[in-house]
Enzyme design. Sequence first.
Site, PDB file in Angstrom:
ATOM      1  CE  LYS A   1     -10.015   2.641   7.839  1.00 38.59           C
ATOM      2  NZ  LYS A   1     -10.477   1.324   7.420  1.00 38.59           N
TER       3      LYS A   1
ATOM      4  NE  ARG B   1      -2.310  -3.037  -4.163  1.00 34.79           N
ATOM      5  CZ  ARG B   1      -2.347  -3.225  -2.841  1.00 34.79           C
ATOM      6  NH1 ARG B   1      -2.244  -2.195  -2.038  1.00 34.79           N
ATOM      7  NH2 ARG B   1      -2.487  -4.428  -2.318  1.00 34.79           N
TER       8      ARG B   1
ATOM      9  CB  THR C   1       0.828  -3.939  10.039  1.00 31.16           C
ATOM     10  OG1 THR C   1      -0.283  -4.756   9.704  1.00 31.16           O
ATOM     11  CG2 THR C   1       1.947  -4.166   9.043  1.00 31.16           C
TER      12      THR C   1
ATOM     13  CG  ASP D   1      -5.712  -3.783  -1.798  1.00 30.78           C
ATOM     14  OD1 ASP D   1      -5.294  -3.360  -0.703  1.00 30.78           O
ATOM     15  OD2 ASP D   1      -6.030  -4.966  -1.995  1.00 30.78           O
TER      16      ASP D   1
ATOM     17  CG  ASP E   1      -7.753  -0.690  10.040  1.00 32.26           C
ATOM     18  OD1 ASP E   1      -8.562   0.128  10.476  1.00 32.26           O
ATOM     19  OD2 ASP E   1      -8.095  -1.807   9.604  1.00 32.26           O
ATOM     20  CB  THR E   2      -5.801  -3.340  14.039  1.00 27.72           C
ATOM     21  OG1 THR E   2      -4.687  -3.851  13.306  1.00 27.72           O
ATOM     22  CG2 THR E   2      -7.098  -3.795  13.403  1.00 27.72           C
ATOM     23  N   GLY E   3      -3.371  -1.124  13.922  1.00 27.54           N
ATOM     24  CA  GLY E   3      -2.041  -0.777  14.442  1.00 27.54           C
ATOM     25  C   GLY E   3      -1.145  -1.994  14.645  1.00 27.54           C
TER      26      GLY E   3
ATOM     27  N   GLY F   1       0.774  -1.245   0.000  1.00 28.52           N
ATOM     28  CA  GLY F   1       0.000   0.000   0.000  1.00 28.52           C
ATOM     29  C   GLY F   1       0.799   1.285   0.000  1.00 28.52           C
TER      30      GLY F   1
ATOM     31  CG  PHE G   1     -12.453  -0.618   2.985  1.00 32.16           C
ATOM     32  CD1 PHE G   1     -11.688  -1.392   3.851  1.00 32.16           C
ATOM     33  CD2 PHE G   1     -12.145  -0.626   1.637  1.00 32.16           C
ATOM     34  CE1 PHE G   1     -10.648  -2.166   3.373  1.00 32.16           C
ATOM     35  CE2 PHE G   1     -11.105  -1.405   1.143  1.00 32.16           C
ATOM     36  CZ  PHE G   1     -10.363  -2.175   2.026  1.00 32.16           C
TER      37      PHE G   1
ATOM     38  CD  GLU H   1       1.656   0.207   7.557  1.00 31.43           C
ATOM     39  OE1 GLU H   1       1.185   0.238   6.400  1.00 31.43           O
ATOM     40  OE2 GLU H   1       1.400  -0.692   8.364  1.00 31.43           O
ATOM     41  CG  ASP H   2      -1.230   1.158   3.410  1.00 32.42           C
ATOM     42  OD1 ASP H   2      -0.871   0.827   4.562  1.00 32.42           O
ATOM     43  OD2 ASP H   2      -1.866   0.387   2.667  1.00 32.42           O
TER      44      ASP H   2
END
Length: 172
Positions: free
Chosen positions: A127, A161, A103, A155, A99-101, A40, A148, A95-96
């Site tokens: 987010k 993308r 990664t 993607d 989200d949950t953090g 991403g 989303f 990072e792109d």
Amino acid sequence: MSIDTYISQEDIAKRVKELGQQISKDYEGEELVVVGVLNGCFLFMADLIREIKIPVYVEFMKASSYGDSTTSSGKVDIQLDIKQDIAGRNVLVVEDIVDTGLTISGVCNDFTARNPKSLKVCSLLFKPARLENEVQIDYLAFEIEDKFVIGYGLDYAGKYRELPYIGIYNED
Ligand code: IMP
């Protein structure tokens, strides 16, 4: 299905330029290893490094978090690792989206163990509604709602993308 423009190409370019200026100022007189987390990040990374005015080394990695937040707590499976030794060097992970953090915290845990001189995180999007792991984002382009999003590297099932803007994907 339809796509609504959420963040325009112009707004992205303006923000990326600002981030590049801030990063150049913060690391003045130093060198930086910029590590993009694939897939991403690729468009954001390409634009960002062209706005950074200090010497950069460009690296990419591929990682995915595993398990749920209670068991994984920031562990990642690294499918593609960087080639350079980052011990004693300034590292900026790109990072792109956080989200949950999971990664980014896993990548940071892994990189911290390699003893860099400094380690910071730059993310295009954040987010906060879905965050499970506390993460520090040092450079953030945009905080977004719990939607989303696609485009500018992000993607939906491998598609979209290439869109030059960030859009909201509607199933209808
Ligand atoms: P994490 O949940 O913070 O670990 O994010 C994992 C990855 O999920 C991100 O790097 C993105 O590739 C993907 N992702 C999360 N939210 C979105 C979204 O809204 N659109 C597209 N990809 C997303």
